[in-house]
Design an enzyme around this catalytic site. Structure first.
Site, PDB file in Angstrom:
ATOM      1  N   ARG A  81       0.582  -1.255   0.472  1.00 34.79           N
ATOM      2  CA  ARG A  81       0.074   0.264  -0.008  1.00 34.79           C
ATOM      3  C   ARG A  81       0.779   1.011  -0.267  1.00 34.79           C
ATOM      4  NH1 ARG A  81      -5.809  -1.366   3.373  1.00 34.79           N
ATOM      5  NH2 ARG A  81      -5.840  -3.056   1.930  1.00 34.79           N
ATOM      6  N   ASP A  84     -16.418   9.558   9.368  1.00 35.10           N
ATOM      7  CA  ASP A  84     -14.791   8.529   8.785  1.00 35.10           C
ATOM      8  C   ASP A  84     -13.424   9.842   9.001  1.00 35.10           C
ATOM      9  OD1 ASP A  84     -14.796   5.690   7.640  1.00 35.10           O
ATOM     10  OD2 ASP A  84     -12.457   7.318   7.543  1.00 35.10           O
TER      11      ASP A  84
HETATM   12  C1  SAM Z   1     -13.870  -1.224   6.524  1.00 39.64           C
HETATM   13  S1  SAM Z   1     -14.963   0.548   6.367  1.00 39.64           S
HETATM   14  C2  SAM Z   1     -16.111   0.217   7.453  1.00 39.64           C
HETATM   15  C3  SAM Z   1     -17.538   0.840   6.685  1.00 39.64           C
HETATM   16  C4  SAM Z   1     -18.789   0.836   6.616  1.00 39.64           C
HETATM   17  N1  SAM Z   1     -18.901   1.074   8.293  1.00 39.64           N
HETATM   18  C5  SAM Z   1     -19.209  -0.765   6.568  1.00 39.64           C
HETATM   19  O1  SAM Z   1     -19.342  -1.526   7.973  1.00 39.64           O
HETATM   20  O2  SAM Z   1     -19.422  -1.372   5.863  1.00 39.64           O
HETATM   21  C6  SAM Z   1     -13.933   0.718   7.659  1.00 39.64           C
HETATM   22  C7  SAM Z   1     -13.841   2.766   7.715  1.00 39.64           C
HETATM   23  O3  SAM Z   1     -12.726   2.627   9.133  1.00 39.64           O
HETATM   24  C8  SAM Z   1     -12.469   3.711   8.946  1.00 39.64           C
HETATM   25  N2  SAM Z   1     -11.605   3.927  10.313  1.00 39.64           N
HETATM   26  C9  SAM Z   1     -10.533   3.924  10.568  1.00 39.64           C
HETATM   27  N3  SAM Z   1      -9.999   3.724  11.347  1.00 39.64           N
HETATM   28  C10 SAM Z   1     -10.654   4.904  12.473  1.00 39.64           C
HETATM   29  C11 SAM Z   1     -10.729   5.937  13.268  1.00 39.64           C
HETATM   30  N4  SAM Z   1      -9.787   5.442  14.052  1.00 39.64           N
HETATM   31  N5  SAM Z   1     -11.723   6.807  13.867  1.00 39.64           N
HETATM   32  C12 SAM Z   1     -13.016   6.680  12.008  1.00 39.64           C
HETATM   33  N6  SAM Z   1     -12.707   6.135  10.999  1.00 39.64           N
HETATM   34  C13 SAM Z   1     -12.078   4.763  10.799  1.00 39.64           C
HETATM   35  C14 SAM Z   1     -12.035   3.704   7.623  1.00 39.64           C
HETATM   36  O4  SAM Z   1     -11.242   4.656   7.674  1.00 39.64           O
HETATM   37  C15 SAM Z   1     -12.476   2.790   7.109  1.00 39.64           C
HETATM   38  O5  SAM Z   1     -13.447   3.516   5.790  1.00 39.64           O
END
Ligand code: SAM
Length: 273
Positions: free
Chosen positions: A32, A140
């Site tokens: 990445r 996010d």
């Molecule tokens: C796999 S996606 C999940 C999206 C959605 N909630 C779903 O279940 O389909 C995980 C998301 O968590 C966000 N993320 C990771 N660490 C985070 C943090 N500390 N605070 C807020 N968002 C975070 C990432 O940017 C990503 O967009």
């Protein structure tokens, strides 16, 4: 990737997002970061680590978290949650609004990624709240993904999987340069607001509590103390009796928390808390 480079990136990512990169993630991190090396025009990972420590690296730090985090999501992911919302949570919260004189329902899509989760919640509310007002906050950590979410433009192949009446009611088909895409209609878009938020650092802009919080498929990236801290932070923002939905692979079984188990991956704040 050298041990020292991996350790540096790993601790920086943890400090900034609490995403916990185990040794098994080394290959993934290296792959990445290739993209970031090209984008920043640096020759090696060593140089990239130096760049991250230089003054004014703030913007690159945000790109780093973007590159490392996984944004995979889709409309109505884990459909049982939306069925529960429709059949149990919404009717119950509407009844409580009448008794407790709430002026609207407030829901939070915490870690919303590109918005499919928040818009799926919005479609479910629009179909089952009648004229009662509601609003969704979505947050996010990734600025890039939030811009996508706010634009609300999705490839036709992801939207065409939804029931045709939902597509007709809530999406506009793109023409000309937007052929092959759909956009969420303004009536739904204006009920969903997106904000940048690190879940372990801040809180969504408004202090009003939420009836329902979705925080799905993000906890898996955190270590146990961080997961416990996060669940506590989320629970604080729920009304008594409010619901927390987590991803199906993110059971809270092994965590210390004060919530009641309702169904797999659905928890509730005790009514008397
Ligand atoms: C796999 S996606 C999940 C999206 C959605 N909630 C779903 O279940 O389909 C995980 C998301 O968590 C966000 N993320 C990771 N660490 C985070 C943090 N500390 N605070 C807020 N968002 C975070 C990432 O940017 C990503 O967009």
């Amino acid at each position: 990737m050298r041990d020292s480079e991996f350790d540096f990136i790993r601790s920086l990512v943890y400090e900034r997002s609490r995403i916990n990169l185990g040794p098994d993630k080394r290959q993934l991190v290296s792959a990445r970061l290739g993209k970031r090396l090209r984008a920043t025009n640096v020759a090696s990972l060593g140089d990239y680590c130096a760049l991250l420590q230089s003054p004014g690296a703030e913007e690159e730090l945000s790109h780093l978290i973007d590159a490392i985090s996984t944004n995979h999501t889709f409309f109505f992911r884990e459909i049982a949650h939306f069925d529960f919302m429709r059949t149990v949570a919404i009717p119950e919260m509407l009844e409580r609004s009448r008794i407790e004189r709430w002026s609207r329902l407030r829901l939070w899509s915490a870690a919303s990624s590109s918005g499919e989760e928040a818009y799926s919640m919005a479609i479910t509310l629009a179909g089952h709240c009648g004229n009662f007002p509601w609003q969704i906050e979505a947050t996010d950590i990734s600025h890039r993904i939030l811009a996508k979410a706010a634009a609300a433009i999705y490839p036709a192949e992801t939207v065409d999987r939804l029931a045709p009446d939902l597509v007709r009611t809530y999406f506009q088909r793109g023409y000309g340069p937007q052929e092959g895409k759909y956009r969420v209609k303004p009536a739904l878009r204006e009920r969903v607001s997106f904000h940048h938020l690190n879940l372990l650092e801040g809180q969504p802009p408004s202090t009003e509590p939420f009836q329902i919080i979705f925080c799905r498929n993000v906890m898996i990236y955190f270590d146990r103390p961080t997961q416990e801290e996060l669940v506590e932070r989320l629970a604080r923002r729920l009304v008594p009796g409010g619901y927390l939905f987590v991803g199906h692979s993110e059971s809270l079984t092994h965590l210390r928390h004060g919530l009641q188990v309702v169904r797999p991956a659905i928890y509730r704040k005790p009514a008397n808390s």
